[in-house]
Design a protein around this motif. Sequence first.
Motif, short mmCIF file in Angstrom:
data_model
loop_
_atom_site.label_atom_id
_atom_site.label_comp_id
_atom_site.label_asym_id
_atom_site.label_seq_id
_atom_site.Cartn_x
_atom_site.Cartn_y
_atom_site.Cartn_z
N ARG A 190 -15.18 20.03 -20.72
CA ARG A 190 -15.87 20.72 -21.80
C ARG A 190 -15.08 20.68 -23.11
NH1 ARG A 190 -19.96 24.19 -21.27
NH2 ARG A 190 -18.97 25.64 -22.73
N ALA A 191 -13.76 20.62 -23.00
CA ALA A 191 -12.92 20.56 -24.21
C ALA A 191 -12.75 19.14 -24.72
CB ALA A 191 -11.55 21.17 -23.92
N GLY A 192 -13.24 18.16 -23.96
CA GLY A 192 -13.08 16.78 -24.36
C GLY A 192 -11.64 16.31 -24.29
N LEU A 193 -10.88 16.88 -23.35
CA LEU A 193 -9.47 16.56 -23.21
C LEU A 193 -9.22 15.87 -21.88
CD1 LEU A 193 -7.98 19.92 -24.55
CD2 LEU A 193 -8.09 17.74 -25.76
N ALA A 194 -8.11 15.14 -21.82
CA ALA A 194 -7.74 14.47 -20.58
C ALA A 194 -7.34 15.50 -19.54
CB ALA A 194 -6.59 13.50 -20.83
N PRO A 195 -7.82 15.36 -18.31
CA PRO A 195 -7.44 16.31 -17.26
C PRO A 195 -6.04 16.03 -16.74
CG PRO A 195 -8.78 14.58 -16.33
CD PRO A 195 -8.74 14.31 -17.82
N VAL A 196 -5.52 17.01 -16.03
CA VAL A 196 -4.27 16.82 -15.30
C VAL A 196 -4.60 16.22 -13.93
CG1 VAL A 196 -2.31 18.00 -14.23
CG2 VAL A 196 -3.16 18.75 -16.45
N LYS A 197 -3.81 15.27 -13.51
CA LYS A 197 -4.02 14.65 -12.20
C LYS A 197 -2.87 15.02 -11.26
CE LYS A 197 -6.86 10.82 -13.77
NZ LYS A 197 -8.03 11.28 -12.99
N PRO A 198 -3.11 15.03 -9.95
CA PRO A 198 -2.04 15.38 -9.01
C PRO A 198 -0.77 14.57 -9.21
CG PRO A 198 -4.15 15.33 -7.87
CD PRO A 198 -4.40 14.82 -9.26
N GLN A 199 -0.92 13.29 -9.54
CA GLN A 199 0.27 12.46 -9.76
C GLN A 199 1.07 12.98 -10.96
OE1 GLN A 199 1.26 9.93 -7.71
NE2 GLN A 199 3.15 9.95 -8.92
N ASP A 200 0.38 13.46 -11.99
CA ASP A 200 1.08 14.03 -13.14
C ASP A 200 1.93 15.23 -12.71
OD1 ASP A 200 -0.34 12.21 -14.73
OD2 ASP A 200 -1.95 13.65 -15.13
N ASP A 246 -12.04 15.06 -12.36
CA ASP A 246 -13.36 14.69 -11.84
C ASP A 246 -13.30 13.76 -10.63
OD1 ASP A 246 -14.74 16.25 -13.65
OD2 ASP A 246 -14.88 14.66 -15.15
N ASP A 247 -12.09 13.34 -10.26
CA ASP A 247 -11.93 12.56 -9.03
C ASP A 247 -11.70 13.46 -7.82
OD1 ASP A 247 -12.15 10.11 -10.38
OD2 ASP A 247 -10.02 10.14 -10.92
N GLY A 248 -11.68 14.76 -8.06
CA GLY A 248 -11.49 15.70 -6.96
C GLY A 248 -10.05 16.03 -6.64
N GLY A 249 -9.12 15.66 -7.50
CA GLY A 249 -7.71 15.97 -7.28
C GLY A 249 -7.46 17.47 -7.33
N THR A 250 -6.59 17.95 -6.47
CA THR A 250 -6.33 19.39 -6.36
C THR A 250 -4.83 19.66 -6.28
OG1 THR A 250 -6.32 19.41 -3.94
CG2 THR A 250 -8.47 19.66 -5.04
N LEU A 251 -4.50 20.95 -6.27
CA LEU A 251 -3.11 21.36 -6.07
C LEU A 251 -2.61 20.90 -4.70
CD1 LEU A 251 -0.80 23.05 -7.39
CD2 LEU A 251 -1.65 24.99 -6.07
N ALA A 252 -3.50 20.90 -3.71
CA ALA A 252 -3.10 20.43 -2.39
C ALA A 252 -2.66 18.97 -2.44
CB ALA A 252 -4.27 20.59 -1.41
N ASP A 253 -3.34 18.17 -3.23
CA ASP A 253 -2.95 16.76 -3.36
C ASP A 253 -1.57 16.64 -4.01
OD1 ASP A 253 -5.37 15.67 -2.31
OD2 ASP A 253 -6.34 16.14 -4.20
N ALA A 254 -1.32 17.48 -5.01
CA ALA A 254 0.00 17.45 -5.66
C ALA A 254 1.09 17.86 -4.67
CB ALA A 254 0.00 18.38 -6.87
#
Length: 250
Positions: A81-91, A120-128
Amino acid sequence: MAVIVVTGTGTEIGKTVATAAMAAAALREGRSVAVLKPAQTGVNADEPGDAAEVARLAGPVTAVELARFPEPLAPATAARRAGLAPVKPQDVAEAAGKLAAEHDLVLVEGAGGLLVRFDDDGGTLADAAGLLGAPVLIVAPAGLGTLNSTALTAEALRGRGLECAGVVVGSWPYDPDLAARCNLADLPEAAGAPLLGAIPQGAGSLRPADFRAGAGSWLVPALGGSWDPDAFAARMRSGHRPGGGGTAVR
């Protein structure tokens, strides 16, 4: 445990204050501490976030945010909604790994629960946590309904081959009801992991000096404290209000 991932069974249950207590106890032992907030939501650019609150309460920690999104939504939705890049588990894993190379303890505080989506790929804290190979500590409420949400979180961890370090009660009430007192015995069974602490209600409103002085009395020795879950449960069964370790705050 160089890295501990801190999750909750939901929102507004005391994750940040519990994280601050762990940080304060570690600092009191002379350990260097970093706190990583992968995605801070619901906070404007000029407002302090959760990592800053941990630093305010606990003392000189390295506080890091990877991203900030203004709307109080799940990180993936807030980023979109903010038009910003999401955080990914790898990050998250890369940032935590770098911090672990320079600190004795890294606390990674999630947003909401374990499976809230980062992207939007479904990455979560569990993945991190999986990428880090780090144990996950569950912060849970004290009262009615907490057993189911704690059991579900623990089951999700086991299903992913992740270690549940234990459970911390995020806000132990000044006047605990029957459900809360019984949950002291039932929470470890629900989680399949030990009860590691009980943070007193209102602890986040303490003066920082008082918070730091008390933090160790709310956590077990494995987390740098002196709290005894069996002794605490016995006092609660006898009908006593919390005293000493776990003193509630009004």
